[in-house]
Design a protein around this motif. Structure first.
Motif, PDB file in Angstrom:
ATOM      1  N   PHE A   1       5.839   5.743 -10.626  1.00 40.83           N
ATOM      2  CA  PHE A   1       5.671   4.499  -9.884  1.00 40.83           C
ATOM      3  C   PHE A   1       4.486   3.692 -10.415  1.00 40.83           C
ATOM      4  O   PHE A   1       4.358   2.508 -10.105  1.00 40.83           O
ATOM      5  N   ALA A   2       3.618   4.332 -11.189  1.00 36.91           N
ATOM      6  CA  ALA A   2       2.459   3.633 -11.746  1.00 36.91           C
ATOM      7  C   ALA A   2       2.790   2.929 -13.054  1.00 36.91           C
ATOM      8  O   ALA A   2       1.931   2.259 -13.631  1.00 36.91           O
ATOM      9  N   ARG A   3       4.030   3.056 -13.514  1.00 33.80           N
ATOM     10  CA  ARG A   3       4.431   2.382 -14.745  1.00 33.80           C
ATOM     11  C   ARG A   3       4.283   0.862 -14.589  1.00 33.80           C
ATOM     12  O   ARG A   3       4.549   0.304 -13.519  1.00 33.80           O
ATOM     13  N   THR A   4       3.856   0.193 -15.644  1.00 38.46           N
ATOM     14  CA  THR A   4       3.697  -1.260 -15.610  1.00 38.46           C
ATOM     15  C   THR A   4       5.052  -1.939 -15.459  1.00 38.46           C
ATOM     16  O   THR A   4       5.972  -1.683 -16.240  1.00 38.46           O
TER      17      THR A   4
ATOM     18  N   TYR B   1       0.824  -1.208   0.000  1.00 41.74           N
ATOM     19  CA  TYR B   1       0.000   0.000   0.000  1.00 41.74           C
ATOM     20  C   TYR B   1       0.860   1.260   0.000  1.00 41.74           C
ATOM     21  O   TYR B   1       0.462   2.289  -0.564  1.00 41.74           O
ATOM     22  N   ALA B   2       2.042   1.203   0.602  1.00 42.33           N
ATOM     23  CA  ALA B   2       2.982   2.320   0.534  1.00 42.33           C
ATOM     24  C   ALA B   2       3.468   2.509  -0.902  1.00 42.33           C
ATOM     25  O   ALA B   2       3.642   3.638  -1.379  1.00 42.33           O
ATOM     26  N   PHE B   3       3.664   1.400  -1.612  1.00 41.09           N
ATOM     27  CA  PHE B   3       4.098   1.446  -3.001  1.00 41.09           C
ATOM     28  C   PHE B   3       3.023   2.123  -3.861  1.00 41.09           C
ATOM     29  O   PHE B   3       3.319   2.944  -4.725  1.00 41.09           O
ATOM     30  N   VAL B   4       1.755   1.767  -3.615  1.00 39.01           N
ATOM     31  CA  VAL B   4       0.648   2.369  -4.366  1.00 39.01           C
ATOM     32  C   VAL B   4       0.545   3.858  -4.037  1.00 39.01           C
ATOM     33  O   VAL B   4       0.342   4.695  -4.924  1.00 39.01           O
ATOM     34  N   ALA B   5       0.698   4.201  -2.747  1.00 38.60           N
ATOM     35  CA  ALA B   5       0.622   5.608  -2.343  1.00 38.60           C
ATOM     36  C   ALA B   5       1.742   6.429  -2.977  1.00 38.60           C
ATOM     37  O   ALA B   5       1.553   7.606  -3.294  1.00 38.60           O
ATOM     38  N   ALA B   6       2.903   5.807  -3.172  1.00 38.88           N
ATOM     39  CA  ALA B   6       4.030   6.520  -3.770  1.00 38.88           C
ATOM     40  C   ALA B   6       3.704   6.996  -5.179  1.00 38.88           C
ATOM     41  O   ALA B   6       4.231   8.014  -5.646  1.00 38.88           O
ATOM     42  N   ALA B   7       2.822   6.266  -5.870  1.00 38.66           N
ATOM     43  CA  ALA B   7       2.450   6.647  -7.234  1.00 38.66           C
ATOM     44  C   ALA B   7       1.690   7.973  -7.260  1.00 38.66           C
ATOM     45  O   ALA B   7       1.660   8.658  -8.293  1.00 38.66           O
ATOM     46  N   TRP B   8       1.072   8.340  -6.135  1.00 36.02           N
ATOM     47  CA  TRP B   8       0.389   9.633  -6.070  1.00 36.02           C
ATOM     48  C   TRP B   8       1.404  10.772  -6.024  1.00 36.02           C
ATOM     49  O   TRP B   8       1.141  11.864  -6.519  1.00 36.02           O
ATOM     50  N   LEU B   9       2.557  10.521  -5.401  1.00 32.02           N
ATOM     51  CA  LEU B   9       3.593  11.544  -5.312  1.00 32.02           C
ATOM     52  C   LEU B   9       4.512  11.522  -6.522  1.00 32.02           C
ATOM     53  O   LEU B   9       4.943  12.571  -7.015  1.00 32.02           O
ATOM     54  N   TRP B  10       4.834  10.326  -6.981  1.00 29.83           N
ATOM     55  CA  TRP B  10       5.715  10.152  -8.131  1.00 29.83           C
ATOM     56  C   TRP B  10       5.007   9.285  -9.167  1.00 29.83           C
ATOM     57  O   TRP B  10       5.037   8.049  -9.077  1.00 29.83           O
ATOM     58  N   PRO B  11       4.351   9.895 -10.140  1.00 30.36           N
ATOM     59  CA  PRO B  11       3.536   9.148 -11.117  1.00 30.36           C
ATOM     60  C   PRO B  11       4.272   8.019 -11.835  1.00 30.36           C
ATOM     61  O   PRO B  11       3.635   7.051 -12.260  1.00 30.36           O
TER      62      PRO B  11
ATOM     63  N   VAL C   1      11.587  -0.809  -7.383  1.00 33.49           N
ATOM     64  CA  VAL C   1      11.788   0.634  -7.257  1.00 33.49           C
ATOM     65  C   VAL C   1      12.991   1.079  -8.080  1.00 33.49           C
ATOM     66  O   VAL C   1      12.938   2.091  -8.797  1.00 33.49           O
ATOM     67  N   LEU C   2      14.085   0.336  -8.008  1.00 31.58           N
ATOM     68  CA  LEU C   2      15.278   0.683  -8.780  1.00 31.58           C
ATOM     69  C   LEU C   2      14.989   0.651 -10.275  1.00 31.58           C
ATOM     70  O   LEU C   2      15.450   1.511 -11.037  1.00 31.58           O
ATOM     71  N   TRP C   3      14.216  -0.334 -10.714  1.00 27.77           N
ATOM     72  CA  TRP C   3      13.864  -0.429 -12.140  1.00 27.77           C
ATOM     73  C   TRP C   3      13.030   0.780 -12.550  1.00 27.77           C
ATOM     74  O   TRP C   3      13.260   1.378 -13.612  1.00 27.77           O
ATOM     75  N   LEU C   4      12.064   1.171 -11.726  1.00 33.24           N
ATOM     76  CA  LEU C   4      11.205   2.312 -12.049  1.00 33.24           C
ATOM     77  C   LEU C   4      12.010   3.613 -12.099  1.00 33.24           C
ATOM     78  O   LEU C   4      11.806   4.447 -12.986  1.00 33.24           O
ATOM     79  N   VAL C   5      12.911   3.789 -11.148  1.00 32.98           N
ATOM     80  CA  VAL C   5      13.743   4.995 -11.130  1.00 32.98           C
ATOM     81  C   VAL C   5      14.632   5.039 -12.363  1.00 32.98           C
ATOM     82  O   VAL C   5      14.789   6.086 -13.009  1.00 32.98           O
TER      83      VAL C   5
END
Length: 262
Positions: A177-180, A165-175, A230-234
């Motif tokens: 994070f919503a990448r597939t 749920y923290a991972f999902v919430a992070a997508a609100w701050l850093w879009p 997270v590293l992959w998304l960054v």
């Protein structure tokens, strides 16, 4: 992964998500006859069943479907069991609960975790919605178990249940994070391992120190798995930013310049 698919028997009740919520309530009644549940436990279990069925129904509607097939029916069965486990955990905070019954229900839910994927692959019915349904059921089960186990190993174990749920919430701050994310079977392995570890802790079969070590090992696995994502998304976000940076943008032709190719 399960898939949403049209049923060959449109009138079959089991193809409707809300029937599975009703089945979950019936399971709560059966469990309550064996291990009386508090009013708050009933409310928590029913709330989970209603919300999960509502979200699944909305997902189906957005895709032009009203029913799901056999693979999602297995996931819905697990979801009903998670609703019962939720009620038992809430009740446990009031009167200690029935640990044996809780562990049995969770063990069945964990055993079914691989069945829905098998059914989906055998029927060629893998889908994004089915996979998301499966993942969210897993995530909530880990949250319920970590809440239960916090009494035995410390409240830090809640980080296992809250990480998704923290991972999902992070997508609100850093879009970004919503990448597939690319598919990794290791995620399923880690989720299953965390579920088993938290169930063993819940059973209280090991010494207190062993329970702490087991829960810590589960947390370490989860941190590694999420950390890799997270590293992959960054990295992907930086790559995308580099591609659109001014240095890589094509040079603009001065206003009024003539096209010498004519």
């Amino acid at each position: 992964m399960p898939k949403v698919q049209s049923s060959p028997a449109p009138s079959a009740a089991w193809t409707r998500p809300w029937w599975w919520a009703a089945g979950g309530v019936a399971m709560l009644a059966a469990v309550g006859a064996v291990a009386p549940l508090t009013l708050l436990a009933w409310a928590a279990g029913v709330a989970y069943l209603v919300v999960s069925s509502l979200l699944m129904s909305l997902g189906l509607r957005r895709r032009g479907e009203t029913r799901f097939g056999a693979a999602n029916a297995v996931t819905a069965s697990r979801s009903a069991l998670v609703g019962v486990a939720t009620a038992l955990v809430v009740s446990a905070f009031a009167d200690g609960g029935d640990t044996g019954l809780l562990v049995t229900i969770v063990a069945v839910a964990l055993a079914l975790d691989g069945v829905d994927g098998y059914v989906a692959r055998r029927t060629g019915s893998v889908s994004e919605l089915g996979g998301r349904f499966d993942m969210e059921v897993d995530a909530f089960l880990l949250l319920v178990l970590s809440v239960h186990d916090a009494r035995f190993v410390g409240w830090w174990v809640l980080s296992i249940g809250l990480m998704r749920y923290a991972f999902v919430a992070a997508a609100w701050l850093w879009p970004f994070f919503a990448r597939t994310l690319p598919y990794r079977y290791w995620r399923k392995v880690v989720t299953a391992a965390c579920g088993v570890a938290l169930t063993v802790v819940a059973a209280q079969l090991l010494p207190a120190v062993a329970n702490v070590v087991l829960a810590a090992a589960a947390l370490a696995l989860l941190v590694e798995s999420f950390g890799r994502d997270v590293l992959w998304l960054v990295r992907m976000n930086r790559t995308s930013a580099d591609l659109v940076s001014p240095e890589n943008a094509p040079a603009r032709e001065p206003r009024g310049a003539r096209d010498e190719s004519r």
